[in-house]
Design a protein around this motif. Sequence first.
Motif, mmCIF file in Angstrom:
data_model
loop_
_atom_site.group_PDB
_atom_site.id
_atom_site.type_symbol
_atom_site.label_atom_id
_atom_site.label_comp_id
_atom_site.label_asym_id
_atom_site.label_seq_id
_atom_site.Cartn_x
_atom_site.Cartn_y
_atom_site.Cartn_z
ATOM 1 N N LEU A 1 -2.292 100.765 -97.627
ATOM 2 C CA LEU A 1 -2.061 99.745 -96.605
ATOM 3 C C LEU A 1 -1.534 100.375 -95.322
ATOM 4 O O LEU A 1 -1.994 100.054 -94.223
ATOM 5 C CB LEU A 1 -1.074 98.704 -97.122
ATOM 6 C CG LEU A 1 -0.646 97.625 -96.120
ATOM 7 C CD1 LEU A 1 -1.865 96.837 -95.645
ATOM 8 C CD2 LEU A 1 0.376 96.691 -96.754
ATOM 9 N N ILE A 2 -0.569 101.285 -95.468
ATOM 10 C CA ILE A 2 0.037 101.925 -94.302
ATOM 11 C C ILE A 2 -1.004 102.686 -93.495
ATOM 12 O O ILE A 2 -1.056 102.590 -92.258
ATOM 13 C CB ILE A 2 1.172 102.874 -94.749
ATOM 14 C CG1 ILE A 2 2.332 102.072 -95.315
ATOM 15 C CG2 ILE A 2 1.654 103.738 -93.583
ATOM 16 C CD1 ILE A 2 3.328 102.903 -96.102
ATOM 17 N N ASP A 3 -1.844 103.453 -94.190
ATOM 18 C CA ASP A 3 -2.824 104.278 -93.486
ATOM 19 C C ASP A 3 -4.088 103.515 -93.115
ATOM 20 O O ASP A 3 -4.854 103.969 -92.260
ATOM 21 C CB ASP A 3 -3.195 105.496 -94.353
ATOM 22 C CG ASP A 3 -2.046 106.477 -94.513
ATOM 23 O OD1 ASP A 3 -1.148 106.466 -93.642
ATOM 24 O OD2 ASP A 3 -2.024 107.234 -95.499
ATOM 25 N N GLY A 4 -4.312 102.348 -93.749
ATOM 26 C CA GLY A 4 -5.552 101.630 -93.494
ATOM 27 C C GLY A 4 -5.445 100.489 -92.500
ATOM 28 O O GLY A 4 -6.469 99.993 -92.016
ATOM 29 N N THR A 5 -4.224 100.073 -92.155
ATOM 30 C CA THR A 5 -4.078 98.930 -91.255
ATOM 31 C C THR A 5 -4.513 99.274 -89.834
ATOM 32 O O THR A 5 -4.399 100.415 -89.388
ATOM 33 C CB THR A 5 -2.618 98.436 -91.240
ATOM 34 O OG1 THR A 5 -2.513 97.301 -90.382
ATOM 35 C CG2 THR A 5 -1.681 99.524 -90.720
ATOM 36 N N ASN A 6 -5.008 98.275 -89.139
ATOM 37 C CA ASN A 6 -5.351 98.442 -87.726
ATOM 38 C C ASN A 6 -4.188 98.084 -86.804
ATOM 39 O O ASN A 6 -4.279 98.289 -85.587
ATOM 40 C CB ASN A 6 -6.561 97.553 -87.367
ATOM 41 C CG ASN A 6 -7.833 98.019 -88.046
ATOM 42 O OD1 ASN A 6 -8.062 99.227 -88.171
ATOM 43 N ND2 ASN A 6 -8.656 97.079 -88.478
ATOM 44 N N GLU A 7 -3.121 97.554 -87.395
ATOM 45 C CA GLU A 7 -1.960 97.190 -86.592
ATOM 46 C C GLU A 7 -1.274 98.448 -86.056
ATOM 47 O O GLU A 7 -1.136 99.435 -86.773
ATOM 48 C CB GLU A 7 -0.961 96.384 -87.419
ATOM 49 C CG GLU A 7 -1.476 95.054 -87.915
ATOM 50 C CD GLU A 7 -1.562 94.031 -86.796
ATOM 51 O OE1 GLU A 7 -1.010 94.303 -85.712
ATOM 52 O OE2 GLU A 7 -2.182 92.976 -87.003
ATOM 53 N N PRO A 8 -0.828 98.448 -84.797
ATOM 54 C CA PRO A 8 -0.168 99.637 -84.236
ATOM 55 C C PRO A 8 1.191 99.918 -84.848
ATOM 56 O O PRO A 8 1.645 101.057 -84.882
ATOM 57 C CB PRO A 8 -0.047 99.310 -82.746
ATOM 58 C CG PRO A 8 -0.062 97.810 -82.684
ATOM 59 C CD PRO A 8 -0.972 97.371 -83.790
#
Length: 284
Positions: free
Chosen positions: A23-30
Amino acid sequence: MAKIKSRQPLGVSLDEHERSLKLIDGTNEPVLALHRIYPTGHRTPPHSHSRVQIWCARQGVVLVSTADGRWMIPPGHGLLIPAGLQHEAEIISAVEMHSIYVHPDLFQAETPRVVEVTELAASLISELLAEEHQPSAFHRQGLVRALLLDEVNRLPERPLGLPFPDNQRLAALCRDFLRKPMARVEIDDWAAAMGISRRSFTRLFRRELGVSFVTWRQQACIFASLPRLAAGEAVTNVALDAGYENIPAFTTMFRRMLGSSPRAYRQAARQRGAVFSDLEDSGN
């Protein structure tokens, strides 16, 4: 802005840890905000993130290790972990953790460093986590995020990079000491525990940790006192339990390492606790 809030008294399993990494590495959120609780003795396997991690301990003490060093994160402090840096963590005393993961285009960290988390930074982190319950406007999210990153750049650095040995028998003694510090413990005690001579122990200790036994012992006693002070215990009791013969000696060493007196640290911890409680009450 994505947020996770998890209160798991038994810690985080390996599968949950792997899901979090994805989740940490895959999110598009900055910016990603995460809240978890880990029990004493919990360990995370070696891993890294594609983002800069700002790991803050609201309660408890964490020992974070890399190939080059080890850092203590006591209550009211945080560790900046560069993107891509392999690290692992050991929970010395039960931890309530707030972590912020930031895209490296927005924030850079060249090396790990322990910082004191100011009241403003703590409030902004709580604001990000509270949005899970009370989502705010996109414009407000951007303002909170920008102010937090600006504040992180201003956080005072603290010399809490406690050396830790690779030798497993010596490391076990160091862990036991952190759980129950005694400023009067002697080299001969540890040498006997390892079944080696005083001279051999002294050489081994300096080779493994890069400092003398006495220096490490003094630093470790201060580190171990932080959770108790943050919990509001009397400075006199904490200092005497740590083996210091008088309060001034404890205060001098404490001020040298953390930049404030034990009483000031305890008072600041109380204020942080009040701020967190108010924010969490308003968010639920």
